[in-house]
Design an enzyme around this catalytic site. Sequence first.
Site, PDB file in Angstrom:
ATOM      1  N   GLU A   1      -6.753 -50.867  -4.819  1.00 40.71           N
ATOM      2  CA  GLU A   1      -7.917 -49.802  -4.077  1.00 40.71           C
ATOM      3  C   GLU A   1      -9.042 -50.356  -3.831  1.00 40.71           C
ATOM      4  OE1 GLU A   1      -7.599 -46.184  -6.486  1.00 40.71           O
ATOM      5  OE2 GLU A   1      -7.636 -47.368  -8.593  1.00 40.71           O
TER       6      GLU A   1
ATOM      7  N   HIS B   1     -15.233 -23.255   3.569  1.00 40.31           N
ATOM      8  CA  HIS B   1     -14.001 -23.243   2.485  1.00 40.31           C
ATOM      9  C   HIS B   1     -12.758 -22.856   2.798  1.00 40.31           C
ATOM     10  CE1 HIS B   1     -17.216 -24.045  -0.147  1.00 40.31           C
ATOM     11  NE2 HIS B   1     -17.759 -22.876  -0.600  1.00 40.31           N
TER      12      HIS B   1
ATOM     13  N   ARG C   1      -1.413 -38.731 -12.040  1.00 40.41           N
ATOM     14  CA  ARG C   1      -2.886 -38.826 -12.325  1.00 40.41           C
ATOM     15  C   ARG C   1      -3.020 -38.019 -13.732  1.00 40.41           C
ATOM     16  NH1 ARG C   1      -3.628 -37.505  -6.599  1.00 40.41           N
ATOM     17  NH2 ARG C   1      -4.910 -38.923  -5.553  1.00 40.41           N
TER      18      ARG C   1
ATOM     19  N   CYS D   1       0.004 -44.428  -2.358  1.00 38.48           N
ATOM     20  CA  CYS D   1      -0.120 -43.435  -2.922  1.00 38.48           C
ATOM     21  C   CYS D   1      -1.274 -42.225  -2.584  1.00 38.48           C
ATOM     22  CB  CYS D   1       0.086 -43.388  -4.739  1.00 38.48           C
ATOM     23  SG  CYS D   1      -1.287 -44.396  -5.249  1.00 38.48           S
TER      24      CYS D   1
ATOM     25  N   ASP E   1      -9.269 -44.667  -2.177  1.00 31.94           N
ATOM     26  CA  ASP E   1     -10.516 -45.541  -2.898  1.00 31.94           C
ATOM     27  C   ASP E   1     -10.585 -46.703  -1.951  1.00 31.94           C
ATOM     28  OD1 ASP E   1     -11.903 -44.214  -4.660  1.00 31.94           O
ATOM     29  OD2 ASP E   1     -10.192 -44.283  -6.153  1.00 31.94           O
TER      30      ASP E   1
HETATM   31  C1  PEP Z   1      -6.646 -43.426  -4.225  1.00 26.02           C
HETATM   32  O1  PEP Z   1      -7.780 -44.008  -4.530  1.00 26.02           O
HETATM   33  O2  PEP Z   1      -6.083 -43.714  -3.045  1.00 26.02           O
HETATM   34  C2  PEP Z   1      -5.817 -42.590  -5.481  1.00 26.02           C
HETATM   35  C3  PEP Z   1      -4.499 -42.357  -5.061  1.00 26.02           C
HETATM   36  O3  PEP Z   1      -6.377 -42.412  -6.374  1.00 26.02           O
HETATM   37  P1  PEP Z   1      -7.434 -41.336  -6.547  1.00 26.02           P
HETATM   38  O4  PEP Z   1      -7.463 -40.373  -5.400  1.00 26.02           O
HETATM   39  O5  PEP Z   1      -6.803 -40.496  -7.862  1.00 26.02           O
HETATM   40  O6  PEP Z   1      -8.615 -41.885  -6.963  1.00 26.02           O
HETATM   41 MG    MG Z   2      -8.262 -44.140  -6.556  1.00 26.89          MG
END
Ligand code: PEP
Ligand code: MG
Length: 557
Positions: A401, A159, A266, A472, A425
């Site tokens: 993604e 952690h 988000r 992002c 993702d």
């Molecule tokens: C991603 O998948 O890169 C993204 C920005 O969305 P999350 O991390 O919320 O799935």
């Molecule tokens: Mg994502």
Amino acid sequence: MSIMPDATETEVHRLHEAAQKVREELACAREFVPAYLPEQREIIASHMLICQDPKLLQGAVEYIREQSMNAVWALEKTGESLCAAFRAIDDPYLRERVQDIRTVIGRIQSCLYGDKYIASEQETPAVLLAEELSPVDAIELKLERLLSLVTVEGGQATHTAILARSLHIPAVVGVPGLLESSREGELVIVDALKGCIYLEPDETELAEFVRRQEEYSHWREQVRRSAYLPAETLDAVRIEVQANIEEAKECEAVLESGAEGIGLCRTELAYLKGKSLPTENVLYEEYRTIAQSLAPARVIFRTLDLGADKMSEQQQELREANPDLGLRAIRYCLRHQDVFRTQLRALLRAGAHGNVAVMLPMITGIQELETSRRIINEVATELCAEGMPCDPHIPVGVMIEVPAAVMIADALAREVDFFSIGTNDLIHYLLAIDRRNTHVAYLHEPLHPAVVRAVKHVIDCAHHEGIGVSICGELAADPYCLPIFLGMGVDVLSASPQRVPILKHLARKLRKEDCTELAHSVLMTTDVAAANRMVTEALFELLREEVDFHFTMIHTS
Ligand code: PEP
Ligand code: MG
């Protein structure tokens, strides 16, 4: 240790009460975890689960009933056998989870003793030397008071390491004998760059480190002061740097960071927090506050991305064998259109108070996009008919993604106002590596040819149709990727507010022309190691004096 046989049921009751109390304390601590530390929230949630783990509690109850042990000792014995079982597992990640069990047992025992759990009374910023630091300890300690962390327990998945990485606090982990050889209040130098600590340093060491620290503070100050300058390269090519947030309370940090808008808001938190779904008005108030705080800059709200790593209770009940390939994100919204429409009503209404755009997550096909667009139009017509102020022409973009979206990026680009590449993702699905699975974390290669080619293809498709592309995912915040993304022609990078000033600062040190050349070479190779070498060498060449500082910031464990 022993109790009278007729006192066993009282002891069992005390045990359950203490476990429940600790669970409530943890739930309370979890509320104070800043939104930019989602991993800490998850770890605390896992500690809450340990508090009610049947193996732990029933094991202790058996010791109490069968051997007339008191609850503290019964917990100790159960904990010993549970930890021994974990230690025997041939997996470093699971072995490190022993620490979680010990932390929770320690808390329940303290509660049984009637102790108030106070991590520290330390008021001034200090270096913390500890066995291990649980996320709850960190929250109770107040994060801003931590200059640096050094722990006996070691490993990338501890952690402390996770926390240090999230907070960009220098940390050295895995120092055996640390607590025996150090004294409270003594002077210590933590060199997280080299992974060394110096206890009671001599004058020469001290002078050298004071000099380096001054240089570093000067650099940080320079970065902070230039946060509002545009991210324009040395050859006058400008990109935008925006911020990722989850809640309205982060807007202040966004404004201070010099971010030129919010590239990813988000929206899952409101759905994960409470037991019932948030109402339209609750959502509207939150979205309006964000839109107004940032206006006239743009705020991109991503519609609900529940599922996979962001599971609601409702979805957990579905018990999908593989939730990552299941009813997540836009699929969930199109299945539960009432939930989707409520969120869209709130978003379109917020659009009347600022520069708001909507972004759809996990789009895999044109059909999903068309259905979503139809619903957005219906919601707009409905709001207008009700005379409700809203933005009926709200811009709509998609997240790229999943590999399917990359493959049809040309077609998607014709139908939307912008793209945003979710590299978290995208890498997860493209390279088939579960983003939460530490066993395969070693395969996470931002410069894997599949990743760089996918990103380039998406950028080209977007530009061909005259729309902008942002990145992002976490890679947007990674300076190693910055020259590649710049070189491939990305328009916007969206990262946590803490990273915005540094990204803008580094972009100003680069030449777009050099970056284009570098990106071209990286795109030409299929050898990841070679690509990494090219980027590292180029970074040393292009950023020279910045690099040392940058390493200081990221290699914290
Ligand atoms: C991603 O998948 O890169 C993204 C920005 O969305 P999350 O991390 O919320 O799935
Ligand atoms: Mg994502």
